[in-house]
Design an enzyme around this catalytic site. Structure first.
Site, PDB file in Angstrom:
ATOM      1  N   CYS A 102       0.827  -1.216   0.000  1.00 34.72           N
ATOM      2  CA  CYS A 102       0.000   0.000   0.000  1.00 34.72           C
ATOM      3  C   CYS A 102       0.857   1.260   0.000  1.00 34.72           C
ATOM      4  CB  CYS A 102      -0.939  -0.004   1.205  1.00 34.72           C
ATOM      5  SG  CYS A 102      -2.027  -1.428   1.243  1.00 34.72           S
ATOM      6  N   HIS A 158      -9.339   3.816  -1.108  1.00 31.90           N
ATOM      7  CA  HIS A 158      -7.979   3.258  -1.017  1.00 31.90           C
ATOM      8  C   HIS A 158      -7.705   2.220  -2.095  1.00 31.90           C
ATOM      9  CE1 HIS A 158      -4.239   1.775   0.327  1.00 31.90           C
ATOM     10  NE2 HIS A 158      -4.667   0.821   1.138  1.00 31.90           N
TER      11      HIS A 158
END
Lengths: 405, 472
Positions: A94, A348
């Site tokens: 991420c 996200h």
């Protein structure tokens, strides 16, 4: 000998696709949208790009027929028809988006290229199931399998409550304040994914995803792309007057020993501490809470925002509850956190988040926040906190972006 | 001299009330309950539990062999005993074998182990029996069958139970069977099974034994023998001249259920828990013939009392509240599941990591003395390279440092309780908490290791260690 990277590279253009469940868009569509958005912003054309960096984790074969290579540089060369230019694929979980930008910035600073393109992209909604699925695909057949990201982050919430003497009810109430703020911020942000305003009561009564985390403690699953155009600081004025400078970059990859060593207590993100230290040193930051004007941090879960802000040194450990109660992290507070809505409510898409967070900082610093009501006042320095992995085994990138002194 | 030197047992945590079955299918509710293996258990995992119980406090490197008896082997082709031996951390230069296909397998294995020790090819031989028979839904067997395991250690020294005599019969008799292609057991008419099978064979073996050794019921303090059902069990004892009240061992049918190849051995363990030095026990088993043994308890029995055995396992239990949950546990229906990627598995990886995946070994750093799990190449504390000793962690207790209850993770028994466990003496284990009541979990509670079946990815039984709240 290594020298400070501060103020060497400028961001002169940024773009961002719509974030959300983009059923009608493949990764190629979002790459095209974000990149052309950034080119237009910088006032340049595709042929001006010398080299590219693409950040994606290639989630479950992210892509379409056009980007079937998924996790190579071709992920952007093919949809953009970049004509035989060098493109590097960066993957760091991420934290991919910020790390892609970081590596591109280094190449520009080294004067290997003049103008480079950075794209962060993830297409998550082609799997046929909600959530990201279980982790452990495939680190090991049996060790730490059969669990999910909310389950792992929830471990931190349980221990945070215990350590700071909060009952589960008190703890959940504290978490709820984070999510209420994120949704409120996103509600005024046209590109955000989850734009519904929510109440503390709604958060507390929502179904449990991974106790103690409920539905509104978790970010959604979002498609999206962000893009940036970088050049050396001395060339930035050729493109625009309100360019943004990279003040500091930090990256810390943990040795993953939090689930092995008994001295890790799950209430602090060590990799964040280290990445922030590197970035602060580069930028010459001594008192982060005073010197940094606003923060986009990795709030994949409500507890993540709390521990991230504490780990960044922006709040005393265990004292986030006071800041949340006083409103210090809201737009009107002294250190606004996740004005965009954050990962929680803006969305996200894994590889895109670092670029998207930079997009928010960039627009706010320029005074160009979409929807004037959410424009932060007199900001000169913003922080991006972009983190991968799970409590005990993180990869963290921190970026400091600011206006010229 | 050859004899039994230790004993152990295991009964799964979950019990299903016969009332629950009656509520599901209608009809008359029998009294009592039966033990039901958790969804992550099978005959193999239960055998590791009873074996560990049996070897409590003993040096496992002294064990020369393991026989495993079951009618429900986890693998139909591929030895199960070799997995159990690795899990309970036995040596490599030992004899292992599976005794499958007959409910009499436990005593067949016991006899083979006695012979091996008697012949001098082994000094200590472990025999484990376990069954997890899935009866057809809404059948008489469904109210009867339960899950469980027992283990006996046979040795040539420190004998707790002497074997004074034995006899065996092999007999072709079709009473209860399951073909390769059958999902559930089949049975011929009950009256045929009872009169020509159960009663006839046990009468024959007992009278053979009585004649051979010139003994009678009065010479025994306990008669421990296979039970087809509760009624016939009592009938046979009476017929043979035993006092049903004082001389007959309870067949565990209203509390555990019929545990197949483990039944007779579990009953023997229960008898040994109560036995006094000098007691003589008549022990008999049935299935495709019969086995019988004359056993005599010695003073040594007092030294192997610290076992969970039957008593403690029986007392530690949790209600399996619905038949629906049971259907999930035994995977008895086709389920509409959420779409998800297939579970990852690789025989190569599991093999490379066998010392920590199966034997639960951690590394103890020779430089800084810290313990770490899983095994590492470079020390997580002092970064010394390849300078470790292997230590078994599965027999240590731990504390639950933090946990969460994951409803998103796919499981037949949500939520998945993710657990970070600090191990007594050092080391941390990132795992799943099983056999848990979600209302009774708290940070810093004590837990223990248990070996479970984790998932079926790639058509492999992927086994690993979990933790559970300490039982009873």
């Amino acid at each position: 000998m290594a020298e400070s990277f501060k103020d060497k590279v400028a961001i002169v253009g940024m773009g961002c696709s719509k974030f959300g469940e983009n059923w009608d868009m493949g990764s190629d569509d979002m790459i095209v949208e974000a990149t052309y958005n950034a080119l237009e912003d910088a006032g340049i054309e595709m042929k001006d790009i010398d080299a590219g960096w693409v950040g994606t984790i290639g989630f479950h074969g992210t892509g379409s027929a056009m980007t079937s290579t998924g996790i190579t540089g071709a992920s952007i060369s093919m949809p953009l028809k970049l004509q035989y230019k060098p493109v590097t694929h960066v993957e760091n979980g991420c934290a991919t988006g910020t790390d892609a930008l970081r590596n591109a910035a280094f190449a520009v600073a080294a004067k290997v290229y003049d103008i480079v393109l950075v794209v962060g992209i993830e297409k998550l909604k082609d799997t046929g199931f909600g959530g990201l699925g279980e982790l452990g695909i495939p680190p090991h057949p049996v060790f730490e399998g059969g669990i999910t990201a909310p389950g792992m982050y929830a471990l931190a919430a349980t221990r945070y409550f215990k350590k700071y003497g909060l009952s589960p009810e008190e703890g959940k109430k504290m978490l709820a304040k984070v999510s209420v703020k994120s949704h409120y911020n996103a509600s005024r942000n046209p590109r955000a994914h989850l734009r519904n305003v929510i109440t503390e009561e709604q958060v507390l009564n929502a179904p449990v995803i991974a106790w103690p985390l409920g539905l509104f403690d978790c970010c959604g699953v979002t498609d999206g792309a962000g893009a940036a155009i970088l050049c050396r600081a001395e060339d930035a004025k050729q493109f625009r007057d309100d360019y943004v400078l990279i003040k500091g970059l930090g990256l810390s990859i943990g040795p993953g020993q939090g689930s092995v060593r008994t001295d890790y207590d799950f209430t602090i993100w060590d990799e964040t501490v280290h990445a922030a230290k590197e970035a602060y040193a580069m930028a010459g930051i001594k008192d982060p809470r005073k010197e940094i004007d606003f923060v986009e941090c990795h709030d994949c879960f409500s507890i993540s925002e709390i521990i991230a802000v504490e780990s960044l040194g922006l709040c005393e450990r265990g004292k986030a509850i006071n800041d949340l109660e006083s409103g210090a992290w809201t737009q009107e507070g002294d250190i606004p956190v996740n004005l965009s809505g954050g990962l929680k409510a803006f969305g996200h898409p894994i590889g895109a988040s670092g670029c998207r967070e930079a997009f928010e900082i960039y627009k706010q610093l320029q005074g160009k926040a979409e929807d004037k009501s959410r424009q932060v006042k007199n900001a000169r320095l913003g922080l991006v906190h972009n983190q991968a992995g799970l409590p005990g085994k993180f990869m963290c990138a921190v970026g400091l972006y600011g206006l010229p002194d | 001299m050859v004899g039994i030197t230790s004993y152990g047992a295991y009964i799964p945590m979950y019990r299903m009330s016969l009332q629950t079955l009656a509520q599901t299918w209608g009809g008359f509710a029998g009294k009592g309950e039966k033990a039901v293996a958790n969804w992550d258990e099978d005959s193999l995992t239960m055998a590791t539990e009873s074996s560990v119980d049996c070897l409590n406090g003993m040096d496992r490197s002294q064990i020369d062999g393991l026989y495993f008896a079951t009618t429900t082997p986890a693998y139909r082709e591929k030895q199960n005993a070799s997995i159990i031996a690795k899990v309970i951390d036995l040596r490599r230069d030992i004899t292992t074998a599976d005794f499958t296909n007959s409910v009499r397998g436990g005593t067949s294995a016991l006899k083979a182990a006695i012979d091996a020790v008697g012949a001098g090819s082994a000094k200590k031989f472990l025999v484990a029996a376990a069954d997890c028979r899935v009866p057809a839904p809404d059948s008489a067997f469904e109210t009867l069958f339960g899950d469980g395991s027992a283990a006996l250690l046979v040795g040539d020294s420190d004998i707790a139970v002497e074997i004074e005599g034995s006899a065996s019969i092999s007999s072709e008799f079709l009473d209860i069977w399951k073909r390769e292609e059958d999902r559930f057991v089949q049975a011929w008419e009950a009256r045929f099974i009872i009169t020509q099978g159960y009663l006839a064979h046990l009468e024959e073996i007992i009278s053979t034994l009585f004649k051979k050794y010139d003994v009678a019921p009065k010479d025994f303090s306990k008669f421990v023998f296979y039970a087809h059902d509760k009624r016939r069990h009592g009938q046979l004892a009476k017929q043979l001249g035993f006092d049903p009240k004082n001389q007959v061992q309870d067949p565990l049918l209203g509390s555990v259920g019929h545990t197949g190849s483990a039944q007779a051995m579990m009953m023997l363990v229960a008898a040994l828990e109560e036995a006094k030095p000098g007691d003589r026990i008549l022990f008999a088993n049935y299935g495709d013939g019969a086995d019988a043994f004359i056993l005599k308890v010695t003073d040594q029995i007092e030294k192997v009392r610290d076992r969970r055995g039957i008593k403690k396992n029986l007392a530690s239990k949790m209600d399996l509240p619905t038949y629906g949950k049971y259907l999930h546990f035994r995977n008895l229906m086709e389920w509409g599941r959420q779409r998800e990627p297939e579970n990852f598995a690789a025989a190569t990886m599991s093999w490379r990591d066998r010392n920590w995946v199966l034997s639960c070994h951690g590394h103890k750093c020779r430089q800084c003395g810290t313990i770490q799990f899983p095994m590492q190449r470079v020390c997580t504390w002092c970064q010394a390279k390849d300078d470790f000793d292997e230590v078994r962690l599965s027999d240590r207790k731990g504390t639950l440092f933090t946990y969460s209850m994951d409803n998103l993770a796919t499981s037949v028994d949500k939520p998945t309780v993710i657990a970070i466990v600090n191990i007594e003496g050092g080391g941390r284990f990132s795992t799943i908490l099983t056999d848990r009541d979600t209302e009774k979990i708290s940070a810093d509670m004590p837990v223990e290791f248990t070996f479970r079946r984790v998932h079926e990815g790639q058509g492999i039984h992927n086994y690993f260690w979990k933790c559970r709240p300490i039982r009873g």
